[in-house]
Design an enzyme around this catalytic site. Structure first.
Site: not given
Ligand code: KE4
Length: 426
Positions: A142, A237, A265
């Site tokens: 993701y 990523d 993060k």
């Molecule tokens: P954000 O747009 O949520 O800041 O980042 C997206 C993203 C991109 N790449 C990786 C590897 C990620 O894990 C994420 C976001 N992770 C999720 C949970 N694994 C965030 C939680 C959510 O979507 O509320």
């Protein structure tokens, strides 16, 4: 004082689904989401006054735990001087220097407000740099809700049992090739077929969004070589793994340098800040110097930058934190495995540093298909029983647990004891 249920009912009347990000709705575990009032260290307290040991840590940013003093003080100082200017500040340069010094593959960086934005920017830059359109991603990985990457996404979409999102047009999805993770043959086949049209390969070097899935030996090196030979860019990523699995991320741990890196993060220390960066010649294509446009009103805002600087400074100046995280996480992993064994519950635990996933299956879990064989009903029961014992786990089988530097042996041992009681009740 409202209960979690009352708060959720009220939220649903005003916020889509009652939450501002789908996975928070607890749909995958068929439960009522917990509304938090505060967090400190390894603990969070909900609006009913219950305190939990927290293994979500806001999905990864809180490697130092909730409300660490140096970060809170930095945020307060920055906010008092003005929250945002829409103009450059020297603090952005200071954070950029920390990132460039830490992450091997980053010579130049661009700050954004979310990981999604950073992934989107990296993808557009790869297409602009190569003049090609196709992108290779991996099922179960993701990268945020970017249209062209929200195809067979893991994390939220997978958890909701809806791997392809409505609203993503066929035309957009048709420019994304989705391959199984840990399968070199699939990479070779895709590049034989489409190689000269592929702009980039993007992956989580250590996957966290189908649950934690480690790359098999040599896999990432093969992905990098096949990508490079075709004249495409290799994008790591590291939104989750960056500053999590090591100071310089998975690319430092695995000694493998990508062309572009996505961060998020931890780099924002719990505030809305992410980044993408890479080789200087590629980043030079970004506006205003180059033709690839990317922008953001609050990109690099001083308050989020202050939180990022304070967090990375803590990690850089205290490398023993990573050794402590390893000890705590290993203790949790072994404790969970032993407890499940005593209760004769088949589990497969995957871990890299302080991120881990307990799969309800024999394993091994090498890709999304393997992960989906997990007993999600059993996971939901386990999650509920852990929540009742005040241990807060990610509300999905397909997410990572995170241990922070604020977690103690007492936290870990109490979690293992609670898990044993929960396993016994399955
Ligand atoms: P954000 O747009 O949520 O800041 O980042 C997206 C993203 C991109 N790449 C990786 C590897 C990620 O894990 C994420 C976001 N992770 C999720 C949970 N694994 C965030 C939680 C959510 O979507 O509320």
């Amino acid at each position: 004082m409202a209960t979690n249920r009352e708060a959720f009912d009220e939220a649903r009347g005003l916020i889509a689904g009652g939450v501002n990000s789908p996975v928070r709705a607890f749909k995958a575990v068929g439960d009522t989401p917990v509304f938090f009032a505060s967090g400190y260290g390894s603990k969070v307290t909900d609006i009913e006054g219950r305190e939990y040991v927290d293994y979500v840590g806001s999905w990864g940013p809180l490697i130092l735990g909730h409300a660490p003093e140096p970060v809170i003080n930095a945020i307060a100082r920055a906010a008092k001087a003005g929250t945002t200017f829409g103009a450059p500040t020297v603090s952005e340069t200071a954070l950029a220097r920390l990132i460039v010094d830490a992450v091997p593959g980053i010579e130049r960086v661009r700050l954004t407000s979310s990981g999604t934005e950073a992934s989107m920017g990296a993808l557009r830059l790869a297409r602009g740099f190569t003049g090609r359109n196709l992108v290779v991603k991996f099922a179960g990985c993701y990268h945020g809700h970017v249209d062209s990457l929200l195809v067979n996404a893991g994390s939220g979409a997978l958890t909701l049992g809806n791997p392809d999102s409505a609203g993503v047009s066929h035309e957009v999805a048709s420019e994304t090739i989705v391959l199984p993770f840990n399968d070199v043959g699939a990479m070779e086949h895709a590049f034989q077929k489409f190689g000269d049209r592929i702009a980039a390969t993007i992956l989580e070097p250590i996957a966290g969004n189908m649950g934690v899935v480690m790359p098999v030996r040599g896999y990432l090196e093969s992905v990098a070589a096949i990508t490079s030979e075709a004249g495409a860019l290799f994008i790591m990523d590291e939104v989750m793994t960056g500053f999590r699995v090591a100071w310089g991320g998975a690319q430092r741990l695995l000694d493998l340098q990508p062309d572009l890196t996505v961060l998020g993060k931890i780099v924002g220390g719990g505030m809305p800040l992410a980044a993408f960066g890479g080789r200087a010649d590629i980043m030079a294509k970004l506006a205003p110097d180059g033709p690839v446009y990317q922008a953001g009103t609050l990109s690099g805002n001083p308050v989020a930058v202050a939180a990022g600087i304070a967090t990375l400074t803590q990690l850089r100046n205290n490398p023993a934190i990573y050794r402590r995280l390893e000890v705590m996480a290993a203790r949790l992993e072994h404790g969970l495995r032993s407890a499940a064994g005593r209760c004769e519950v088949p589990v497969y635990i995957a871990r890299c540093g302080s991120m881990l996933t307990l799969f309800f299956q024999e394993g091994p879990v090498r890709n999304l298909e393997d992960a989906k064989r997990s007993d999600t009903r059993r996971f939901a029961l386990f999650h509920k029983q852990m929540l009742e014992q005040c241990h807060y786990l990610p509300p999905s089988q397909f997410e990572a647990w995170f241990i922070s530097n604020a977690h103690t042996f007492k936290d870990i041992d109490s979690t293992v004891d609670a898990a044993e009681r929960a396993f016994a009740g399955l």
